[in-house]
Design a protein around this motif. Structure first.
Motif, PDB file in Angstrom:
ATOM      1  N   HIS A 129      51.900  52.485  82.562  1.00  0.00           N
ATOM      2  CA  HIS A 129      52.917  53.159  81.713  1.00  0.00           C
ATOM      3  C   HIS A 129      54.234  54.443  82.722  1.00  0.00           C
ATOM      4  N   ARG A 130      55.413  53.869  82.402  1.00  0.00           N
ATOM      5  CA  ARG A 130      56.128  55.603  83.132  1.00  0.00           C
ATOM      6  C   ARG A 130      55.703  56.864  82.709  1.00  0.00           C
ATOM      7  N   ASP A 131      55.568  56.000  81.878  1.00  0.00           N
ATOM      8  CA  ASP A 131      55.829  57.769  80.680  1.00  0.00           C
ATOM      9  C   ASP A 131      54.465  58.378  80.421  1.00  0.00           C
ATOM     10  N   LEU A 132      52.968  57.847  80.645  1.00  0.00           N
ATOM     11  CA  LEU A 132      52.315  58.341  80.897  1.00  0.00           C
ATOM     12  C   LEU A 132      51.763  59.039  81.973  1.00  0.00           C
ATOM     13  N   THR A 133      51.689  60.739  81.501  1.00  0.00           N
ATOM     14  CA  THR A 133      51.440  61.402  82.833  1.00  0.00           C
ATOM     15  C   THR A 133      49.631  61.975  82.160  1.00  0.00           C
ATOM     16  N   ASN A 134      48.862  62.893  83.673  1.00  0.00           N
ATOM     17  CA  ASN A 134      48.115  62.740  83.061  1.00  0.00           C
ATOM     18  C   ASN A 134      47.838  64.471  82.857  1.00  0.00           C
ATOM     19  N   THR A 135      47.237  63.989  81.273  1.00  0.00           N
ATOM     20  CA  THR A 135      47.849  65.130  79.840  1.00  0.00           C
ATOM     21  C   THR A 135      45.919  65.246  80.247  1.00  0.00           C
ATOM     22  N   CYS A 136      45.128  64.945  80.293  1.00  0.00           N
ATOM     23  CA  CYS A 136      44.018  65.708  79.926  1.00  0.00           C
ATOM     24  C   CYS A 136      43.782  66.841  81.078  1.00  0.00           C
ATOM     25  N   ALA A 137      44.443  66.728  81.938  1.00  0.00           N
ATOM     26  CA  ALA A 137      44.489  68.022  83.804  1.00  0.00           C
ATOM     27  C   ALA A 137      44.649  68.892  82.856  1.00  0.00           C
ATOM     28  N   ALA A 169      48.033  59.274  74.279  1.00  0.00           N
ATOM     29  CA  ALA A 169      47.386  58.046  75.681  1.00  0.00           C
ATOM     30  C   ALA A 169      46.196  58.895  75.420  1.00  0.00           C
ATOM     31  N   VAL A 170      46.265  60.704  75.416  1.00  0.00           N
ATOM     32  CA  VAL A 170      45.070  60.685  75.435  1.00  0.00           C
ATOM     33  C   VAL A 170      44.008  60.775  74.117  1.00  0.00           C
ATOM     34  N   LEU A 225      41.039  63.765  68.590  1.00  0.00           N
ATOM     35  CA  LEU A 225      40.465  64.680  70.002  1.00  0.00           C
ATOM     36  C   LEU A 225      38.951  65.409  69.477  1.00  0.00           C
ATOM     37  N   ALA A 226      39.365  65.797  68.537  1.00  0.00           N
ATOM     38  CA  ALA A 226      37.414  66.836  67.972  1.00  0.00           C
ATOM     39  C   ALA A 226      37.230  66.029  67.933  1.00  0.00           C
ATOM     40  N   ASP A 227      37.094  64.704  67.430  1.00  0.00           N
ATOM     41  CA  ASP A 227      36.281  63.461  66.944  1.00  0.00           C
ATOM     42  C   ASP A 227      35.829  62.855  67.609  1.00  0.00           C
ATOM     43  N   GLY A 228      36.578  63.038  69.509  1.00  0.00           N
ATOM     44  CA  GLY A 228      36.867  62.133  70.584  1.00  0.00           C
ATOM     45  C   GLY A 228      35.164  63.163  71.025  1.00  0.00           C
ATOM     46  N   VAL A 229      35.727  64.729  71.386  1.00  0.00           N
ATOM     47  CA  VAL A 229      34.433  65.141  71.408  1.00  0.00           C
ATOM     48  C   VAL A 229      33.242  65.175  70.768  1.00  0.00           C
ATOM     49  N   LEU A 230      32.638  64.725  69.932  1.00  0.00           N
ATOM     50  CA  LEU A 230      31.960  64.554  69.140  1.00  0.00           C
ATOM     51  C   LEU A 230      31.438  63.023  69.197  1.00  0.00           C
ATOM     52  N   HIS A 231      32.221  62.201  69.765  1.00  0.00           N
ATOM     53  CA  HIS A 231      31.574  60.723  70.169  1.00  0.00           C
ATOM     54  C   HIS A 231      31.249  60.885  71.254  1.00  0.00           C
ATOM     55  N   THR A 288      30.626  64.169  79.727  1.00  0.00           N
ATOM     56  CA  THR A 288      30.840  65.241  79.679  1.00  0.00           C
ATOM     57  C   THR A 288      32.249  65.020  80.151  1.00  0.00           C
ATOM     58  N   ARG A 289      32.641  64.498  81.062  1.00  0.00           N
ATOM     59  CA  ARG A 289      33.416  65.293  81.470  1.00  0.00           C
ATOM     60  C   ARG A 289      34.870  64.539  80.510  1.00  0.00           C
ATOM     61  N   LEU A 290      34.684  63.738  79.768  1.00  0.00           N
ATOM     62  CA  LEU A 290      35.841  62.700  78.958  1.00  0.00           C
ATOM     63  C   LEU A 290      35.435  64.305  77.591  1.00  0.00           C
ATOM     64  N   ALA A 291      34.377  64.610  77.385  1.00  0.00           N
ATOM     65  CA  ALA A 291      34.331  65.655  76.242  1.00  0.00           C
ATOM     66  C   ALA A 291      34.987  66.734  76.638  1.00  0.00           C
ATOM     67  N   GLU A 292      35.040  66.897  77.723  1.00  0.00           N
ATOM     68  CA  GLU A 292      35.643  68.399  78.220  1.00  0.00           C
ATOM     69  C   GLU A 292      37.336  67.731  78.490  1.00  0.00           C
ATOM     70  N   ARG A 293      38.642  66.902  78.561  1.00  0.00           N
ATOM     71  CA  ARG A 293      39.367  66.924  78.858  1.00  0.00           C
ATOM     72  C   ARG A 293      39.194  66.934  77.423  1.00  0.00           C
ATOM     73  N   PHE A 294      38.839  66.299  76.277  1.00  0.00           N
ATOM     74  CA  PHE A 294      39.486  65.982  75.166  1.00  0.00           C
ATOM     75  C   PHE A 294      39.869  67.623  74.256  1.00  0.00           C
ATOM     76  N   GLU A 295      38.784  68.271  75.059  1.00  0.00           N
ATOM     77  CA  GLU A 295      39.089  69.994  74.539  1.00  0.00           C
ATOM     78  C   GLU A 295      40.145  70.555  75.130  1.00  0.00           C
TER      79      GLU A 295
END
Length: 498
Positions: free
Chosen positions: A489-497, A439-440, A319-325, A341-348
Motif C-alpha cells: 500500500h502506498r501509505d505503508l512504510t517501514n515503521t518497525c525500524a 500497520a505495525v 504493541l505491548a500485547d504483541g511482545v508478550l504473545h 524475537t525479531r518481531l518482539a523487538e520491532r513491537f517494542e
C-alpha cells in the motif's frame, strides 16, 4: 470440589475413540511451571487418570483441545476425553487441568507428583465444576437454568428449553444460549428433555472454538425447529460481575448497542443478557451474504465508545500485547524463536515511539468481526464488552483488520470479496489513523491471533503460525495490508525500524 462431582453429570456417548497418537507434540520450557510440560501431549492421560479413577471412572483416551498459557504465571488446558463410568460405554467428557505459580487452585482436585526436582501440583476438574466460574454448574440443565431465569423471565417450563454451550474458557468465562421451543413442539422428548440437556452438549465446546463458531452460527437450524432465543447466560468470576454491569450501563447510555443485562448475581458470577437478533459480521463474511459494515460504520461505533466514561484500568496496547504473545510463541515453538524475537523487538521499538497516548478514550478492547451484529450494513449490536476500558482507538481498528487478514491468510480459497473489503477498510482507515502506525499494530495483533492454532491444538498448527508470522513481518517492513495483493500500500512504510 467434592470428588463425587466428577461424575454428577454424564455426557452423550462419543462416536469414536480418539487415538492418543493424535496428540500434538508441545515442549514447554518454563522453569516457573515445571508441571506444564506434562499437561500437553502423551503425559496428559497420566495426570488425569488418578482423579478420574478415584471417582469411579476409567479414562480411555484424552486429547488437549484448548491451551491458555502465560509464561512464568500459569497454564490451563482443556481436554476432550473418553471416560467410562462404572464399566459403562465410554462417554465424551470435558476435563481441565491447571498449573500456576500460586499453587493449587481452591475448589479443584489437586494431584501431587513426586519428582527428583520436587513435588509438582496440578489442579484438575470436570465440566461444569470450574473452580473459578462457581455458578457454571447452575446453568447446564433446563431445570436449573429455569430457576436462574425466573427473576427476569418469570416461570418457564424446563421441557421447552434447549441449551447450547456457546463457549467455555476454563477459569475465564462461559456462555450458554437458552432457546425456547414453541408450545406443542416438544416432539417425543417429553421427560427426556432434562436428561438430554443435562448432557449439556458440552462436546460441542471444541467444535465451537475450532470452527470460529459464535453464539448465533446455528440460527438457521434453530429457526427450522421453531426455537426462539430467550437469553444468553454468562458465567464469570464473581469478582467481575459489578464491573461488567457497570460497563454495560455506561456504554448503553453512550449509545453503544450492547445487550442489556436483565439479571446479575455477584455471588454466583452469573449474568443474564437479552439476545441481540441478527447475524454477526463474521457470519456474513463466512457465507458471503448481506451488506458488510464499512470503515465509516466502525468509526461511528468508535465514536460512541469514546463517549462512555468507564472507571476501569487502562488497557495494554496491541504493541505491548504483541511482545508478550511473541515471547509466548517462542517458548512453545523454539524453531521460530529467531523470527519471533525479531518481531518482539520491532513491537517494542514502535511502542517506545508511541505517539497515540493523547488519543486514549474508551474502547472495546477486543473488537473483531465476531463481536458485532449487523443488519443491512449497519452495526446494531456489540458483544463481549467485559474488557472495555481506556485505550487507543487505533488498537480496536488494528485488531479488526488483523482478524480479517487472519481469515484471508488461513483460508484455502480466500474470497475475492473479503480481500476487496480488507483493501477498502485499510484505505478508509488511513483517513482516521496514521497508516504506518496502524500497520505495525495490525502486525502485533496478528501475532496475538497466531497463538490461536497452538491454543486450539489445531492440526499443523506450526505451519499456520509460520504463515501468519511471515505476514506480520511483511506488515512491519512496509508490506501490504490489502488482502493478498502483492503490491504494498502506498501509505505503508517501514515503521518497525524507526
Amino acid at each position: 470440589m467434592r470428588p463425587s462431582k466428577m461424575r454428577e453429570f454424564s455426557s452423550s456417548p462419543h462416536l469414536c475413540v480418539i487415538d492418543p497418537s493424535d496428540d500434538r507434540k508441545v515442549h514447554f520450557d518454563d522453569r516457573a511451571l515445571p508441571a506444564a510440560r506434562h499437561l500437553v501431549g502423551p503425559d496428559a492421560i497420566d495426570v488425569l487418570r488418578p482423579p478420574v479413577e478415584a471417582t469411579g471412572g476409567a479414562i480411555d483416551s484424552v486429547r488437549p483441545v484448548h491451551v491458555q498459557y502465560r509464561p512464568g504465571s500459569d497454564v490451563v488446558v482443556r481436554y476432550s476425553a473418553l471416560v467410562s463410568w462404572g464399566g459403562a460405554e465410554p462417554r465424551r467428557e470435558t476435563l481441565a487441568a491447571a498449573s500456576t505459580v500460586h499453587g493449587p487452585m481452591p475448589g479443584a482436585l489437586t494431584m501431587t507428583a513426586s519428582t527428583p526436582a520436587g513435588p509438582l501440583d496440578v489442579s484438575v476438574w470436570r465440566w461444569p465444576f470450574d473452580p473459578v466460574l462457581v455458578g457454571l454448574a447452575r446453568v447446564v440443565t433446563p431445570v436449573e437454568i429455569a430457576q436462574v431465569l425466573r427473576s427476569s423471565h418469570g416461570p418457564l417450563d424446563p421441557r421447552e428449553l434447549r441449551l447450547d454451550v456457546v463457549t467455555y474458557r476454563p477459569t475465564e468465562r462461559a456462555v450458554v444460549r437458552v432457546d425456547r421451543r414453541e408450545r406443542g413442539d416438544r416432539g417425543d422428548r417429553g421427560d427426556r428433555g432434562d436428561r438430554n440437556d443435562r448432557n449439556d452438549r458440552n462436546d460441542r465446546n471444541d467444535r465451537n472454538d475450532r470452527n470460529d463458531r459464535n453464539d448465533r452460527n446455528d440460527r438457521n437450524d434453530r429457526n427450522d425447529r421453531g426455537d426462539r432465543t430467550v437469553a444468553f447466560v454468562k458465567a464469570v468470576p464473581p469478582s467481575d460481575v459489578d464491573g461488567v454491569v457497570e460497563r454495560h450501563a455506561s456504554l448503553l447510555q453512550a449509545g453503544v448497542p450492547v445487550p442489556r443485562i436483565e439479571h446479575a448475581d455477584a455471588r454466583s458470577g452469573l449474568l443474564v443478557l437479552e439476545p441481540v437478533i441478527g447475524p454477526t459480521f463474521r457470519e456474513l463474511v463466512k457465507s458471503n451474504t448481506g451488506s458488510w459494515p464499512d470503515a465509516a460504520e466502525f468509526d461511528r461505533i468508535a465514536d460512541a465508545f469514546a463517549g462512555a466514561e468507564l472507571d476501569a484500568a487502562p488497557l495494554a496496547s496491541r504493541l505491548a500485547d504483541g511482545v508478550l504473545h511473541a515471547r509466548m510463541l517462542a517458548t512453545v515453538m523454539p524453531t521460530a524463536a529467531t523470527q519471533l524475537t525479531r518481531l518482539a523487538e520491532r513491537f517494542e521499538r514502535a511502542d517506545c515511539a508511541d505517539s497515540t497516548a493523547r488519543h486514549v478514550t474508551t474502547i472495546h478492547g477486543d473488537l473483531h468481526d465476531g463481536q458485532v451484529i449487523v443488519r443491512d450494513g449497519r452495526i446494531v449490536g456489540v458483544l463481549d464488552i467485559d474488557d472495555a476500558g481506556p485505550g487507543r482507538p487505533i488498537d480496536d481498528r488494528a485488531n479488526l483488520l488483523a482478524r480479517l487478514l487472519y481469515r484471508v491468510h488461513t483460508s484455502a480459497t480466500p474470497d475475492a470479496r473479503l480481500v476487496e473489503h480488507v483493501d477498502m477498510m485499510t484505505v478508509s482507515s488511513a483517513g482516521r489513523f496514521d497508516a504506518p502506525d496502524l500497520a505495525v499494530r495490525t502486525a502485533a495483533a496478528l501475532v496475538g491471533l497466531a497463538t490461536g492454532p497452538f491454543r486450539l491444538q489445531s492440526p499443523d498448527w506450526t505451519t499456520t503460525i509460520r504463515r501468519l508470522l511471515d505476514v506480520a513481518e511483511e506488515l512491519c517492513t512496509g508490506g501490504s495490508m490489502r488482502g493478498l495483493s502483492p503490491q504494498p500500500h502506498r501509505d505503508l512504510t517501514n515503521t518497525c525500524a524507526r
